[in-house]
Design a protein around this motif. Structure first.
Motif, PDB file in Angstrom:
ATOM      1  N   GLU A   1     -36.236   5.891   5.899  1.00 42.83           N
ATOM      2  CA  GLU A   1     -35.730   4.653   6.500  1.00 42.83           C
ATOM      3  C   GLU A   1     -36.030   3.438   5.620  1.00 42.83           C
ATOM      4  O   GLU A   1     -35.161   2.580   5.397  1.00 42.83           O
ATOM      5  CB  GLU A   1     -36.352   4.481   7.883  1.00 42.83           C
TER       6      GLU A   1
ATOM      7  N   TYR B   1     -25.534   1.013   0.642  1.00 43.23           N
ATOM      8  CA  TYR B   1     -26.000   1.545   1.926  1.00 43.23           C
ATOM      9  C   TYR B   1     -25.585   3.009   2.080  1.00 43.23           C
ATOM     10  O   TYR B   1     -26.412   3.874   2.403  1.00 43.23           O
ATOM     11  CB  TYR B   1     -25.430   0.698   3.069  1.00 43.23           C
TER      12      TYR B   1
ATOM     13  N   HIS C   1     -27.899   6.692   1.887  1.00 45.36           N
ATOM     14  CA  HIS C   1     -27.899   7.757   2.891  1.00 45.36           C
ATOM     15  C   HIS C   1     -27.608   9.116   2.256  1.00 45.36           C
ATOM     16  O   HIS C   1     -28.198  10.131   2.651  1.00 45.36           O
ATOM     17  CB  HIS C   1     -26.882   7.459   3.994  1.00 45.36           C
TER      18      HIS C   1
ATOM     19  N   VAL D   1     -33.718   3.367   2.631  1.00 49.19           N
ATOM     20  CA  VAL D   1     -32.380   2.844   2.962  1.00 49.19           C
ATOM     21  C   VAL D   1     -32.418   1.320   3.020  1.00 49.19           C
ATOM     22  O   VAL D   1     -31.531   0.644   2.471  1.00 49.19           O
ATOM     23  CB  VAL D   1     -31.877   3.434   4.302  1.00 49.19           C
TER      24      VAL D   1
END
Length: 111
Positions: free
Chosen positions: A4, A44, A48, A7
């Protein structure tokens, strides 16, 4: 670094790179916003993909599936549905008979 945070970090980097690229390449505010948006979105989505490959979440993992338990539950659901259908059918028959009797009574009252 957990996924997390990676990211978030990569998205912020993409935002600033997008602003710098937008300032260098565009001549108006719309171009700046467009470049910033697309570059930030790319970073972004790319982050992922990197996380998915790093944690190896793109392949299916084998696990135990309790087939007998699921078959018993599904059989129970089928029995319950059949019971409810029979109940609904009997209620519909009673309602039709009642409507028919009321219609005959209404004809008898008018005559």
């Amino acid at each position: 670094m957990i996924g997390e945070n990676f990211v978030y970090f990569f998205t912020v980097q993409g935002f600033f790179i997008g602003i710098i690229f937008g300032i260098l390449k565009s001549f108006d505010a719309e171009g700046l916003v467009t470049y910033t948006f697309f570059i930030t979105t790319f970073f972004y989505l790319f982050s992922h993909i990197i996380i998915a490959l790093y944690f190896q979440t793109l392949h299916a993992r084998p696990y135990f599936f309790p087939r007998d338990l699921h078959e018993k539950e599904l059989d129970m659901f089928v029995k319950e549905i059949n019971k409810r259908e029979k109940l609904i059918d009997s209620v519909c028959k009673m309602t039709d008979a009642t409507i028919k009797m009321n219609a005959q009574d209404a004809i008898g009252v008018k005559a």
